[in-house]
Write a protein that holds these residues in place. Structure first.
Motif, PDB file in Angstrom:
ATOM      1  N   GLN A  24     -15.934 -18.912   3.412  1.00  0.00           N
ATOM      2  CA  GLN A  24     -16.965 -19.810   3.931  1.00  0.00           C
ATOM      3  C   GLN A  24     -16.530 -21.277   3.875  1.00  0.00           C
ATOM      4  OE1 GLN A  24     -20.630 -19.680   1.709  1.00  0.00           O
ATOM      5  NE2 GLN A  24     -19.645 -19.482  -0.268  1.00  0.00           N
ATOM      6  N   VAL A  56     -16.167 -23.460   7.257  1.00  0.00           N
ATOM      7  CA  VAL A  56     -17.086 -24.586   7.473  1.00  0.00           C
ATOM      8  C   VAL A  56     -16.290 -25.892   7.555  1.00  0.00           C
ATOM      9  CG1 VAL A  56     -18.953 -25.947   6.431  1.00  0.00           C
ATOM     10  CG2 VAL A  56     -19.096 -23.457   6.438  1.00  0.00           C
ATOM     11  N   SER A  57     -15.269 -26.013   6.717  1.00  0.00           N
ATOM     12  CA  SER A  57     -14.443 -27.229   6.744  1.00  0.00           C
ATOM     13  C   SER A  57     -13.726 -27.370   8.081  1.00  0.00           C
ATOM     14  CB  SER A  57     -13.407 -27.193   5.612  1.00  0.00           C
ATOM     15  OG  SER A  57     -14.043 -27.174   4.369  1.00  0.00           O
ATOM     16  N   PHE A 107     -16.192 -28.351  10.673  1.00  0.00           N
ATOM     17  CA  PHE A 107     -16.611 -29.745  10.495  1.00  0.00           C
ATOM     18  C   PHE A 107     -15.594 -30.715  11.097  1.00  0.00           C
ATOM     19  CE2 PHE A 107     -16.855 -33.724   8.109  1.00  0.00           C
ATOM     20  CZ  PHE A 107     -18.201 -34.028   8.238  1.00  0.00           C
ATOM     21  N   ARG A 151     -17.705 -32.925  13.190  1.00  0.00           N
ATOM     22  CA  ARG A 151     -18.101 -34.016  12.291  1.00  0.00           C
ATOM     23  C   ARG A 151     -19.601 -34.003  12.001  1.00  0.00           C
ATOM     24  NH1 ARG A 151     -13.340 -34.658  10.505  1.00  0.00           N
ATOM     25  NH2 ARG A 151     -14.347 -36.073   9.083  1.00  0.00           N
ATOM     26  N   ARG A 166     -22.353 -31.652   9.659  1.00  0.00           N
ATOM     27  CA  ARG A 166     -22.401 -30.556   8.686  1.00  0.00           C
ATOM     28  C   ARG A 166     -23.234 -29.372   9.177  1.00  0.00           C
ATOM     29  NH1 ARG A 166     -22.283 -29.324   3.089  1.00  0.00           N
ATOM     30  NH2 ARG A 166     -21.210 -31.232   2.550  1.00  0.00           N
ATOM     31  N   GLU A 200     -21.917 -25.589  10.059  1.00  0.00           N
ATOM     32  CA  GLU A 200     -22.375 -24.337   9.443  1.00  0.00           C
ATOM     33  C   GLU A 200     -22.802 -23.341  10.519  1.00  0.00           C
ATOM     34  OE1 GLU A 200     -25.110 -24.680   6.241  1.00  0.00           O
ATOM     35  OE2 GLU A 200     -23.644 -25.670   4.942  1.00  0.00           O
ATOM     36  N   GLU A 201     -23.446 -23.842  11.561  1.00  0.00           N
ATOM     37  CA  GLU A 201     -23.852 -22.938  12.647  1.00  0.00           C
ATOM     38  C   GLU A 201     -22.631 -22.324  13.325  1.00  0.00           C
ATOM     39  OE1 GLU A 201     -26.515 -24.747  15.430  1.00  0.00           O
ATOM     40  OE2 GLU A 201     -27.925 -25.293  13.854  1.00  0.00           O
ATOM     41  N   ALA A 247     -19.636 -21.958  12.027  1.00  0.00           N
ATOM     42  CA  ALA A 247     -18.969 -21.039  11.101  1.00  0.00           C
ATOM     43  C   ALA A 247     -19.740 -19.721  11.004  1.00  0.00           C
ATOM     44  CB  ALA A 247     -18.846 -21.690   9.723  1.00  0.00           C
ATOM     45  N   GLN A 248     -21.054 -19.821  11.015  1.00  0.00           N
ATOM     46  CA  GLN A 248     -21.880 -18.605  10.952  1.00  0.00           C
ATOM     47  C   GLN A 248     -21.616 -17.717  12.169  1.00  0.00           C
ATOM     48  OE1 GLN A 248     -26.017 -19.284  10.114  1.00  0.00           O
ATOM     49  NE2 GLN A 248     -26.666 -17.358  11.032  1.00  0.00           N
ATOM     50  N   PHE A 277     -18.363 -15.967  11.738  1.00  0.00           N
ATOM     51  CA  PHE A 277     -18.426 -14.830  10.810  1.00  0.00           C
ATOM     52  C   PHE A 277     -19.046 -13.605  11.495  1.00  0.00           C
ATOM     53  CE2 PHE A 277     -18.029 -17.721   7.000  1.00  0.00           C
ATOM     54  CZ  PHE A 277     -16.927 -17.069   6.478  1.00  0.00           C
ATOM     55  N   VAL A 278     -20.108 -13.831  12.247  1.00  0.00           N
ATOM     56  CA  VAL A 278     -20.762 -12.703  12.924  1.00  0.00           C
ATOM     57  C   VAL A 278     -19.802 -12.082  13.937  1.00  0.00           C
ATOM     58  CG1 VAL A 278     -22.639 -12.049  14.478  1.00  0.00           C
ATOM     59  CG2 VAL A 278     -23.092 -13.578  12.559  1.00  0.00           C
ATOM     60  N   ILE A 311     -15.284 -29.244   3.048  1.00  0.00           N
ATOM     61  CA  ILE A 311     -16.748 -29.328   3.083  1.00  0.00           C
ATOM     62  C   ILE A 311     -17.320 -28.140   2.319  1.00  0.00           C
ATOM     63  CG2 ILE A 311     -18.774 -29.246   4.588  1.00  0.00           C
ATOM     64  CD1 ILE A 311     -17.196 -31.808   4.870  1.00  0.00           C
ATOM     65  N   PRO A 328     -20.059 -25.580   1.730  1.00  0.00           N
ATOM     66  CA  PRO A 328     -21.213 -25.063   2.485  1.00  0.00           C
ATOM     67  C   PRO A 328     -22.489 -25.120   1.638  1.00  0.00           C
ATOM     68  CG  PRO A 328     -19.401 -23.481   2.446  1.00  0.00           C
ATOM     69  CD  PRO A 328     -19.073 -24.548   1.456  1.00  0.00           C
ATOM     70  N   PHE A 335     -25.779 -20.687   2.470  1.00  0.00           N
ATOM     71  CA  PHE A 335     -25.017 -20.380   3.685  1.00  0.00           C
ATOM     72  C   PHE A 335     -24.583 -18.906   3.731  1.00  0.00           C
ATOM     73  CE2 PHE A 335     -20.867 -20.039   5.850  1.00  0.00           C
ATOM     74  CZ  PHE A 335     -21.268 -20.398   7.126  1.00  0.00           C
ATOM     75  N   ARG A 356     -27.398 -16.599   4.476  1.00  0.00           N
ATOM     76  CA  ARG A 356     -27.828 -16.717   5.875  1.00  0.00           C
ATOM     77  C   ARG A 356     -26.855 -15.973   6.801  1.00  0.00           C
ATOM     78  NH1 ARG A 356     -28.312 -22.684   7.440  1.00  0.00           N
ATOM     79  NH2 ARG A 356     -26.293 -22.277   8.363  1.00  0.00           N
ATOM     80  N   VAL A 357     -25.577 -16.131   6.510  1.00  0.00           N
ATOM     81  CA  VAL A 357     -24.571 -15.427   7.323  1.00  0.00           C
ATOM     82  C   VAL A 357     -24.766 -13.917   7.211  1.00  0.00           C
ATOM     83  CG1 VAL A 357     -22.116 -14.900   7.512  1.00  0.00           C
ATOM     84  CG2 VAL A 357     -22.844 -17.249   7.225  1.00  0.00           C
ATOM     85  N   VAL A 395     -25.366 -11.102   9.937  1.00  0.00           N
ATOM     86  CA  VAL A 395     -24.434  -9.965  10.047  1.00  0.00           C
ATOM     87  C   VAL A 395     -25.214  -8.648  10.034  1.00  0.00           C
ATOM     88  CG1 VAL A 395     -22.715  -8.680   8.715  1.00  0.00           C
ATOM     89  CG2 VAL A 395     -22.378 -11.102   9.154  1.00  0.00           C
TER      90      VAL A 395
END
Lengths: 206, 108
Positions: free
Chosen positions: A48, A52-53, A56, A60, A62, A66-67, A69-70, A73-74, B16, B18, B22, B25-26, B30
């Motif tokens: 994660q 996320v980094s 970002f 630029r 946050r 996260e959205e 990155a999410q 992941f999905v 960063i 999270p 987070f 939520r992921v 999923v």
């Protein structure tokens, strides 16, 4: 220039050594593919922060990172069976994430406003203050986000992969020579943009 | 630390962290994207071999049954017919077991 440190993964991710000796990702992938959806939690927890980094550095922002990155992941969960194990899991995950980020940024492009905003701030105050390290670093990073996509990706992934051209080439799916050329061009564009930003203001702001 | 502002800024960018929620939520997304657990999702890759074998043996068994009608009980032809019928039944049971067992899996 290859300056990759083999003991540390990008942004705190698992090290290369850790992956090769006892690969927790491969184990989790096997369990997920066997029907144990909750085993994906291990993958999320391990990756994660890097994901996320990485997001970002493109946007630029946050919450947007996260959205993005999410979503990555999905998408990784859905396409987990496509990871054959011939490449490292991290390489596969970052390459997939990069595709997701690319689509996401096409839908909501990053504007270049922060550069001009930083210039306005420095013009209003002391020029030397604008050259303070933190402000300069921030201006450079924002300038990267405003580069054309192919140069932005090369620059972001190269530094994210701890300045490894080969690592960046693997994730970007292009030859190392292409990465080097895009890095060169990207840096030149950055220098051009930043020289305008940081040059002393003649006569001050009115 | 590099004197080049570009190298310095990009080479030393901190990661960063999270949000604490987070990962949860992921995993919510999923799980929502995973197909629902079902006991009867047909795994066709496992069913085809059983069906192919069954459809090959069934005409043989039917043909043998037709022959058996004209032979006396206990004869070699009657025994052969019984064996063929048993094989057909076992094949169908195997295919059914594959569907039931593998169909219980759920994942991406």
């Amino acid at each position: 220039v290859e300056r990759k440190n083999p003991r540390s993964g990008p942004d705190g991710g698992p090290t290369e050594d850790a992956l090769s000796s006892d690969d927790p990702d491969a184990g989790d992938v096997r369990r997920v593919l066997a029907g144990e959806t909750d085993a994906f939690t291990g993958i999320v927890r391990r990756w994660q922060r890097p994901l996320v980094s990485l997001a970002f550095r493109f946007c630029r922002n946050r919450s947007q990172a996260e959205e993005m990155a999410q979503e990555a992941f999905v998408r990784a969960f859905k396409g987990l069976a496509q990871w054959r194990g011939d490449a490292r899991f991290s390489t596969w995950l970052f390459a997939l994430a990069l595709n997701v980020f690319r689509s996401s940024l096409r839908r909501a492009p990053v504007d270049e406003l922060p550069l001009s905003a930083a210039r306005g701030a420095s013009a209003a105050g002391d020029v030397l203050a604008a050259l303070a390290a933190r402000d300069t670093d921030d201006a450079v990073r924002r300038a990267v986000a405003g580069l054309p996509a192919r140069y932005r990706e090369a620059v972001v992934v190269f530094y994210f992969m701890e300045q490894s051209v080969s690592g960046a080439a693997e994730i970007l799916g292009v030859p190392e020579g292409t990465v080097k050329a895009r890095l060169h061009r990207g840096r030149a564009m950055l220098k051009q943009r930043l020289s305008r930003l940081l040059e002393p203001q003649s006569g001050g702001a009115t | 630390v590099s004197s080049d502002p570009i190298e310095r800024a990009l080479g030393n960018e901190p990661p960063i962290e999270p949000s604490p929620w987070f990962a949860a939520r992921v995993m919510g997304s999923v799980r929502a994207s995973a197909p629902p657990p079902t006991g009867w999702r047909i795994h066709w890759a496992s069913v085809w071999p059983g069906l192919a074998l069954g459809s090959t043996l069934a005409p043989t068994a039917i043909g043998a049954a037709a022959v058996a009608e004209s032979v006396p009980p206990g004869s070699a032809a009657a025994v052969l017919t019984s064996w063929l019928a048993l094989i057909v039944v076992m094949t169908l049971l195997g295919a059914w077991w594959s569907v039931g067992f593998i169909g219980n899996r759920h994942g991406p």
